[in-house]
Design an enzyme around this catalytic site. Structure first.
Site, PDB file in Angstrom:
ATOM      1  CG  LEU A 188      -1.832   1.117   1.542  1.00  0.00           C
ATOM      2  CD1 LEU A 188      -2.852   1.292   0.425  1.00  0.00           C
ATOM      3  CD2 LEU A 188      -2.585   0.866   2.866  1.00  0.00           C
ATOM      4  CB  THR A 189       3.666   2.166   2.290  1.00  0.00           C
ATOM      5  OG1 THR A 189       2.884   1.686   3.379  1.00  0.00           O
ATOM      6  CG2 THR A 189       4.427   3.406   2.709  1.00  0.00           C
ATOM      7  CD  GLU A 226      -0.305  -5.127  10.093  1.00  0.00           C
ATOM      8  OE1 GLU A 226      -1.495  -5.175  10.435  1.00  0.00           O
ATOM      9  OE2 GLU A 226       0.363  -6.120   9.784  1.00  0.00           O
ATOM     10  N   GLY A 276      19.624  -4.650  33.829  1.00  0.00           N
ATOM     11  CA  GLY A 276      20.779  -3.768  34.046  1.00  0.00           C
ATOM     12  C   GLY A 276      21.607  -3.639  32.775  1.00  0.00           C
ATOM     13  N   GLY A 277      22.924  -3.539  32.935  1.00  0.00           N
ATOM     14  CA  GLY A 277      23.825  -3.360  31.784  1.00  0.00           C
ATOM     15  C   GLY A 277      23.718  -4.496  30.782  1.00  0.00           C
TER      16      GLY A 277
HETATM   17  C1  LIG Z   1       9.610  -2.436   8.750  1.00  0.00           C
HETATM   18  C2  LIG Z   1       8.431  -1.901   8.012  1.00  0.00           C
HETATM   19  C3  LIG Z   1       7.573  -2.782   7.372  1.00  0.00           C
HETATM   20  C4  LIG Z   1       6.469  -2.289   6.660  1.00  0.00           C
HETATM   21  N1  LIG Z   1       5.691  -3.172   5.952  1.00  0.00           N
HETATM   22  C5  LIG Z   1       4.737  -2.678   5.110  1.00  0.00           C
HETATM   23  C6  LIG Z   1       4.054  -3.542   4.201  1.00  0.00           C
HETATM   24  O1  LIG Z   1       4.248  -4.775   4.208  1.00  0.00           O
HETATM   25  N2  LIG Z   1       3.178  -2.998   3.322  1.00  0.00           N
HETATM   26  C7  LIG Z   1       2.923  -1.660   3.286  1.00  0.00           C
HETATM   27  O2  LIG Z   1       2.118  -1.215   2.475  1.00  0.00           O
HETATM   28  N3  LIG Z   1       3.553  -0.806   4.150  1.00  0.00           N
HETATM   29  C8  LIG Z   1       4.454  -1.289   5.040  1.00  0.00           C
HETATM   30  N4  LIG Z   1       5.133  -0.429   5.885  1.00  0.00           N
HETATM   31  C9  LIG Z   1       4.795   0.991   5.878  1.00  0.00           C
HETATM   32  C10 LIG Z   1       4.128   1.492   7.154  1.00  0.00           C
HETATM   33  O3  LIG Z   1       2.819   0.988   7.239  1.00  0.00           O
HETATM   34  C11 LIG Z   1       4.207   3.025   7.141  1.00  0.00           C
HETATM   35  O4  LIG Z   1       5.560   3.378   7.371  1.00  0.00           O
HETATM   36  C12 LIG Z   1       3.306   3.665   8.178  1.00  0.00           C
HETATM   37  O5  LIG Z   1       1.946   3.487   7.844  1.00  0.00           O
HETATM   38  C13 LIG Z   1       3.571   5.178   8.325  1.00  0.00           C
HETATM   39  O6  LIG Z   1       3.675   5.830   7.106  1.00  0.00           O
HETATM   40  P1  LIG Z   1       4.935   6.802   6.837  1.00  0.00           P
HETATM   41  O7  LIG Z   1       6.173   6.032   7.158  1.00  0.00           O
HETATM   42  O8  LIG Z   1       4.806   7.371   5.493  1.00  0.00           O
HETATM   43  O9  LIG Z   1       4.800   7.943   7.935  1.00  0.00           O
HETATM   44  P2  LIG Z   1       3.955   9.294   7.787  1.00  0.00           P
HETATM   45  O10 LIG Z   1       2.582   8.981   7.346  1.00  0.00           O
HETATM   46  O11 LIG Z   1       4.739  10.275   7.005  1.00  0.00           O
HETATM   47  O12 LIG Z   1       3.886   9.773   9.295  1.00  0.00           O
HETATM   48  C14 LIG Z   1       4.901  10.513   9.955  1.00  0.00           C
HETATM   49  C15 LIG Z   1       4.374  10.895  11.340  1.00  0.00           C
HETATM   50  O13 LIG Z   1       3.233  11.761  11.194  1.00  0.00           O
HETATM   51  C16 LIG Z   1       2.133  11.228  11.891  1.00  0.00           C
HETATM   52  N5  LIG Z   1       0.900  11.588  11.192  1.00  0.00           N
HETATM   53  C17 LIG Z   1       0.616  11.436   9.868  1.00  0.00           C
HETATM   54  N6  LIG Z   1      -0.609  11.885   9.596  1.00  0.00           N
HETATM   55  C18 LIG Z   1      -1.138  12.310  10.771  1.00  0.00           C
HETATM   56  C19 LIG Z   1      -2.386  12.876  11.164  1.00  0.00           C
HETATM   57  N7  LIG Z   1      -3.378  13.080  10.287  1.00  0.00           N
HETATM   58  N8  LIG Z   1      -2.574  13.211  12.462  1.00  0.00           N
HETATM   59  C20 LIG Z   1      -1.596  13.001  13.364  1.00  0.00           C
HETATM   60  N9  LIG Z   1      -0.394  12.461  13.069  1.00  0.00           N
HETATM   61  C21 LIG Z   1      -0.167  12.117  11.784  1.00  0.00           C
HETATM   62  C22 LIG Z   1       2.373   9.728  11.904  1.00  0.00           C
HETATM   63  O14 LIG Z   1       1.634   9.086  12.937  1.00  0.00           O
HETATM   64  C23 LIG Z   1       3.880   9.691  12.130  1.00  0.00           C
HETATM   65  O15 LIG Z   1       4.168   9.852  13.497  1.00  0.00           O
HETATM   66  C24 LIG Z   1       6.214  -0.892   6.625  1.00  0.00           C
HETATM   67  C25 LIG Z   1       7.077  -0.026   7.283  1.00  0.00           C
HETATM   68  C26 LIG Z   1       8.184  -0.493   7.955  1.00  0.00           C
HETATM   69  C27 LIG Z   1       9.119   0.478   8.603  1.00  0.00           C
END
Ligand SMILES: Cc1cc2nc3c(=O)[nH]c(=O)nc-3n(C[C@H](O)[C@H](O)[C@H](O)COP(=O)(O)OP(=O)(O)OC[C@H]3O[C@@H](n4cnc5c(N)ncnc54)[C@H](O)[C@@H]3O)c2cc1C
Length: 397
Positions: free
Chosen positions: A127-128, A378, A354-355
């Site tokens: 999705l991302t 997620e 601890g350490g």
């Molecule tokens: C190890 C790993 C595995 C992953 N696996 C998958 C996968 O299999 N498939 C897939 O599709 N994705 C996957 N992801 C992606 C993951 O779901 C996203 O990283 C996550 O949803 C956050 O998106 P972003 O990193 O773009 O952060 P951003 O959306 O840019 O968020 C940055 C910060 O802003 C905050 N924020 C954003 N919008 C708002 C709002 N409206 N109000 C308040 N706070 C907000 C967020 O909570 C966060 O703290 C994976 C990520 C990692 C690191």
């Protein structure tokens, strides 16, 4: 709302079998996997052979037919032993098989779900994108019509299992202007398809056994049979999968809490300072009490939510608006509380060591690094709070 819950003898037997399997096949290789940062191919193959990649999938589609409760038992036990293996199973099962089981046609189930549930093929979910994380409806990967099929072009990031998967459920924009409301479609993309390429794989703080891959889709041509669910309804497909994923993530967090508590308990009974085992000091005892409280509360939340999903079944067309809202709120609560409690418990368990807790290679040090991601993926916990608060404002408690 039903509150009574008891594991059946079959579910207890499944837990015992999983526990024995993980102790023999996974626990011994975890430290090396974490150090080498390699995908644990051999243990994954053994898990596939056991049927552990199709636990909630009905037997008629090649799975074990143990529902979400059985699946959460697996994830809880995996959470005690290794989060990487849990993530590999989760990306495949919650996010890969759920869309097929809930939205696939009979033909799609036979072609993609059966081999996935049997452990012959590995799935992933994408999705991302670089510009679309929390705002997950804003996908820019384009799906253009071509004859009766489609051509996909764009870049995806952070795909768990992305480097190893045979098929990936990819969300692409059939009309990017419409966004989540009619503009996103779910596609089944076989990774051997011309135009599909795995790009950069991220180096990470934890989850060293998993790949987190970039996908490059350069005019990937797909037939109409690759559309999963209705055109324009991909966002719903994704959210349904994430509801399942969030509960199972809670189960994995529960396993992490239980393992960390056990490690802290054993350490505190054996570590003597000032002439007494540190477990004799009230400060340490109260930390253990806080851990036990979180474990118990989360256990109820996880299995209540899993049993609820089992009762709802796998046909989204039969769900009322209210049932959907309850399920989604419940999943967000389980994910959010579970991941935050796991982070807090593991942090305190490390403190009790601890350490030693800070030394590379100890199980608690690995757990600390592995647990952090559960507050992010997620759907971040900020997004879970948005989901919960919107529903609370709409419907009350
Ligand atoms: C190890 C790993 C595995 C992953 N696996 C998958 C996968 O299999 N498939 C897939 O599709 N994705 C996957 N992801 C992606 C993951 O779901 C996203 O990283 C996550 O949803 C956050 O998106 P972003 O990193 O773009 O952060 P951003 O959306 O840019 O968020 C940055 C910060 O802003 C905050 N924020 C954003 N919008 C708002 C709002 N409206 N109000 C308040 N706070 C907000 C967020 O909570 C966060 O703290 C994976 C990520 C990692 C690191």
């Amino acid at each position: 709302m039903a509150f009574e819950f008891e594991f059946s003898p079959d579910q207890e037997a499944f837990r015992a079998a999983v526990r024995a399997f993980l102790a023999k096949e996974v626990a011994p290789i975890v430290a090396e996997m974490d150090a080498t940062e390699e995908f644990p191919r051999a243990s994954v193959a053994k898990m596939q052979a056991e049927g552990y990649f199709g636990v909630p999938v009905p037997e008629e589609y090649g799975g074990l037919g143990l529902g979400k409760v059985g699946y959460c038992i697996l994830l809880e036990e995996l959470g005690k032993v290794d989060a990487s293996h849990g993530t590999i199973v989760g990306a495949h099962t919650s996010l890969g098989t759920t869309p097929l089981l809930y939205y696939g046609t009979e033909e799609q189930k036979r072609r993609w779900l059966v081999p996935a549930a049997k452990g012959e093929k590995l799935l992933a979910f994408s999705l991302t994108e670089p510009g679309s994380g929390s705002d997950s409806g804003a996908v820019r990967t384009v799906a253009e019509r071509s004859g009766d099929g489609w051509v996909l072009t764009g870049n995806k990031i952070y795909v768990s299992n992305g480097r190893e998967a045979d098929t990936i459920v990819v969300m692409a924009g059939n009309d990017v202007k419409l966004g989540p409301n009619g503009g996103v479609t779910a596609f089944l993309v076989d990774t051997r398809r011309p135009g599909f390429q795995v790009g950069r794989c991220e180096k990470k703080m934890g989850l060293h056994g998993t790949s987190t891959a970039e996908l490059i889709l350069d005019h990937v041509a797909l037939g109409p049979e690759h559309v999963l669910g209705e055109v324009g309804r991909g966002f719903h497909v994704a959210m349904t999968a994430l509801d399942v994923g969030r509960v199972s993530l809670g189960a994995a967090s529960l396993g992490g809490i239980e393992a960390a508590t056990q490690q802290a308990l054993e350490f505190s009974k054996n570590r003597t300072q000032f002439g007494l085992p540190i477990s004799e000091y009230e400060v340490i005892q109260f930390k253990l009490a806080d851990m036990a409280m979180k474990a118990q509360a989360l256990r109820y939340l996880v299995y209540h939510a899993a049993a609820h999903q089992d009762r709802m079944g796998t046909d989204p067309k039969r769900w009322s608006r209210l049932e959907r809202a309850e399920k989604t709120r419940e999943a967000a609560i389980v994910k959010c509380l579970g991941s935050e409690w796991a982070a807090a418990v593991i942090d305190e368990a490390l403190q009790i060591h601890g350490g030693l807790g800070y030394i590379r290679g100890t199980p608690i040090e690995r757990a600390y690094r592995d647990a952090r991601i559960s507050e992010i993926f997620e759907g971040t916990n900020e997004i879970q709070r948005l989901v919960i608060s919107r529903d609370v404002i709409a419907r009350g408690l």
